[in-house]
Design a protein around this motif. Structure first.
Motif, short mmCIF file in Angstrom:
data_model
loop_
_atom_site.label_atom_id
_atom_site.label_comp_id
_atom_site.label_asym_id
_atom_site.label_seq_id
_atom_site.Cartn_x
_atom_site.Cartn_y
_atom_site.Cartn_z
N PRO A 202 11.16 8.79 8.87
CA PRO A 202 10.35 7.81 9.74
C PRO A 202 11.20 6.94 10.52
N ARG A 203 10.49 6.26 11.42
CA ARG A 203 11.04 5.21 12.35
C ARG A 203 11.53 4.00 11.47
N ARG A 204 12.86 3.96 11.30
CA ARG A 204 13.45 2.95 10.55
C ARG A 204 14.16 1.75 11.46
N ALA A 205 13.51 0.80 11.53
CA ALA A 205 14.13 -0.64 12.44
C ALA A 205 15.18 -0.94 11.87
N PRO A 206 16.23 -1.06 12.49
CA PRO A 206 17.63 -1.74 12.17
C PRO A 206 17.53 -3.06 11.78
N ASP A 207 18.40 -3.67 10.77
CA ASP A 207 18.15 -5.30 10.36
C ASP A 207 19.02 -5.90 11.32
N ARG A 208 19.24 -7.10 11.33
CA ARG A 208 19.84 -8.06 12.12
C ARG A 208 21.39 -7.73 12.21
N HIS A 209 22.16 -6.78 11.36
CA HIS A 209 23.34 -6.48 11.42
C HIS A 209 23.28 -5.06 11.75
N ARG A 210 22.19 -4.47 12.39
CA ARG A 210 22.14 -3.29 13.20
C ARG A 210 22.23 -2.21 12.20
N ARG A 211 22.28 -2.12 10.88
CA ARG A 211 22.16 -1.17 9.99
C ARG A 211 20.89 -0.57 9.88
N PRO A 212 20.84 0.85 9.55
CA PRO A 212 19.36 1.36 9.61
C PRO A 212 18.70 1.12 8.10
N ARG A 213 17.41 0.96 8.11
CA ARG A 213 16.94 0.37 6.99
C ARG A 213 16.09 1.51 6.21
N ASP A 214 16.38 1.58 4.93
CA ASP A 214 15.82 2.75 4.25
C ASP A 214 14.80 2.07 3.09
N PRO A 215 13.38 2.19 3.23
CA PRO A 215 12.50 1.52 2.44
C PRO A 215 12.59 2.04 1.11
N LEU A 216 12.41 1.23 0.12
CA LEU A 216 12.59 1.52 -1.22
C LEU A 216 11.17 2.37 -1.50
N PHE A 217 10.00 1.68 -1.42
CA PHE A 217 8.91 2.41 -1.76
C PHE A 217 8.24 2.88 -0.51
N LEU A 218 8.10 4.14 -0.66
CA LEU A 218 7.43 5.17 0.52
C LEU A 218 6.13 5.61 0.27
N ASN A 219 5.16 5.71 1.37
CA ASN A 219 3.80 6.21 1.31
C ASN A 219 4.13 7.73 1.06
N LEU A 220 3.03 8.37 1.01
CA LEU A 220 3.04 10.19 0.79
C LEU A 220 3.61 10.73 2.13
N ARG A 221 3.65 9.85 3.02
CA ARG A 221 4.27 10.64 4.63
C ARG A 221 5.51 10.10 4.76
N GLY A 222 6.30 9.39 3.91
CA GLY A 222 7.73 9.17 4.16
C GLY A 222 7.95 7.87 4.62
N GLY A 223 6.88 7.24 5.05
CA GLY A 223 7.16 5.69 5.72
C GLY A 223 7.06 4.64 4.71
N ARG A 224 7.23 3.44 5.08
CA ARG A 224 7.29 2.21 4.26
C ARG A 224 6.03 1.87 3.98
N LEU A 225 5.78 1.57 2.81
CA LEU A 225 4.45 0.96 2.31
C LEU A 225 4.18 -0.15 2.93
N THR A 226 3.05 -0.55 3.30
CA THR A 226 2.51 -2.04 3.75
C THR A 226 2.04 -2.88 2.76
N THR A 227 1.67 -3.99 2.87
CA THR A 227 0.98 -4.98 2.22
C THR A 227 -0.34 -4.42 2.00
N ARG A 228 -0.99 -4.16 2.98
CA ARG A 228 -2.36 -3.57 2.87
C ARG A 228 -2.50 -2.36 1.83
N SER A 229 -1.57 -1.38 2.07
CA SER A 229 -1.62 -0.28 1.20
C SER A 229 -1.66 -0.54 -0.06
N VAL A 230 -0.44 -1.50 -0.55
CA VAL A 230 -0.37 -1.80 -1.96
C VAL A 230 -1.45 -2.64 -2.49
N ASP A 231 -2.31 -3.39 -1.65
CA ASP A 231 -3.38 -3.99 -2.03
C ASP A 231 -4.51 -3.07 -2.40
#
Length: 231
Positions: A202-231
Motif C-alpha cells: 500500500p501507499r503509506r503516507a509518512p507522518d510528520r516525523h517522516r516515519r512510514p505509517r503502517d495501518p492497524l486495520f486493513l481492508n482485504l486489499r491490504g490498504g487502510r480502512l476508511t471511515t466510509r468502509s467501517v460505516d
C-alpha cells in the motif's frame, strides 16, 4: 434573484432549486394572507409580518426547526439582495429570530444490544476477526471513528493495553483498553500479516516525523480502512 445566484454566486443546481422552492412557498403564503394570486403579490407584502406569518405556518405544519431555519436563511439572502439593489428600504428578516436548534439525547445501545453487536462478526473468517477487533476497540476506548481508522500498528502497546491516539489538531493522547480487546486484536494479527503479505504494497503516507505509517486495520486489499468502509 435566482439568476444572480446562478451566474454571480455560481451556486449548484441543487442549491438553486432549494432557494426557488423556499421562496415560492413564501410567495404562496403571502398570497393566501392577502387573498390574491401568487403572481399578484406585491413586493411590499415581504415585510416583518409576512415573514413571521410564514414561519408560523411552518411551525403549524410540523416542519422541523432545522427546516424552518433553512427557509429563514433563504429569505435573509433574498432580502439582502433586494436591499442591496435598492428595491427594499429595509431588511424585513432582520427582526425575526432563527428557531433554536433541537437538542436530542444521543442514541445508545443497551448492554444486551452491545453484546449481540460484538458477537455478530463471523470469527471463522478473516474479515470477521478484523471486524470483531474493530468493535471491541471502538467499544472499550470510546474513540472517534476517524481516530480509529487512523491508528497505526506502532500505536498499539498490546502488553500494556494502551493505544496512542492522534486527535483533532494533531494532539496525541494515550487511551487504555481491556483484556478482551487485546485478545481480539491478537486474533486479528495473524490474518493481518497474511493480508499484508498477499497484497500489493500500500501507499503509506509518512507522518510528520517522516516515519512510514503502517495501518492497524486493513481492508482485504491490504490498504487502510476508511471511515466510509467501517460505516
Amino acid at each position: 434573484f435566482l439568476a444572480f445566484l446562478q451566474f454571480n454566486r455560481n451556486v449548484s443546481p441543487h442549491t438553486l432549486r432549494a432557494y426557488e422552492t423556499d421562496l415560492l412557498q413564501l410567495v404562496d403564503s403571502l398570497a393566501a394572507r392577502l387573498g390574491c394570486r401568487p403572481s399578484h403579490v406585491p413586493l411590499t407584502a415581504f415585510d416583518v409580518d409576512g415573514v413571521r406569518g410564514f414561519m408560523g405556518e411552518l411551525h403549524d405544519r410540523g416542519n422541523s426547526r432545522a427546516s424552518a431555519a433553512r427557509r429563514l436563511a433563504a429569505m435573509r439572502t433574498f432580502a439582502r439582495y433586494l436591499t442591496r439593489e435598492g428595491v427594499l428600504p429595509d431588511d424585513p428578516t432582520a427582526l425575526v429570530g432563527a428557531p433554536r436548534k433541537e437538542r436530542t439525547l444521543p442514541a445508545h445501545l443497551g448492554a444486551s444490544d452491545m453484546d449481540r453487536l460484538l458477537e455478530a462478526p463471523d470469527m471463522s473468517s478473516v474479515q470477521g476477526r478484523r471486524d470483531r477487533a474493530i468493535l471491541e476497540l471502538f467499544y472499550a476506548s470510546g474513540l472517534r471513528l476517524s481516530e480509529l481508522v487512523d491508528l497505526d500498528l506502532q500505536d498499539l502497546n498490546l502488553a500494556g493495553r494502551i493505544a496512542r491516539v492522534r486527535g483533532k489538531g494533531g494532539k496525541e493522547r494515550l487511551v487504555p483498553f481491556n483484556r478482551t480487546t487485546m485478545e481480539a486484536v491478537k486474533a486479528m494479527m495473524a490474518d493481518r500479516a497474511q493480508v499484508s503479505a498477499g497484497a500489493a504494497p500500500p501507499r503509506r503516507a509518512p507522518d510528520r516525523h517522516r516515519r512510514p505509517r503502517d495501518p492497524l486495520f486493513l481492508n482485504l486489499r491490504g490498504g487502510r480502512l476508511t471511515t466510509r468502509s467501517v460505516d
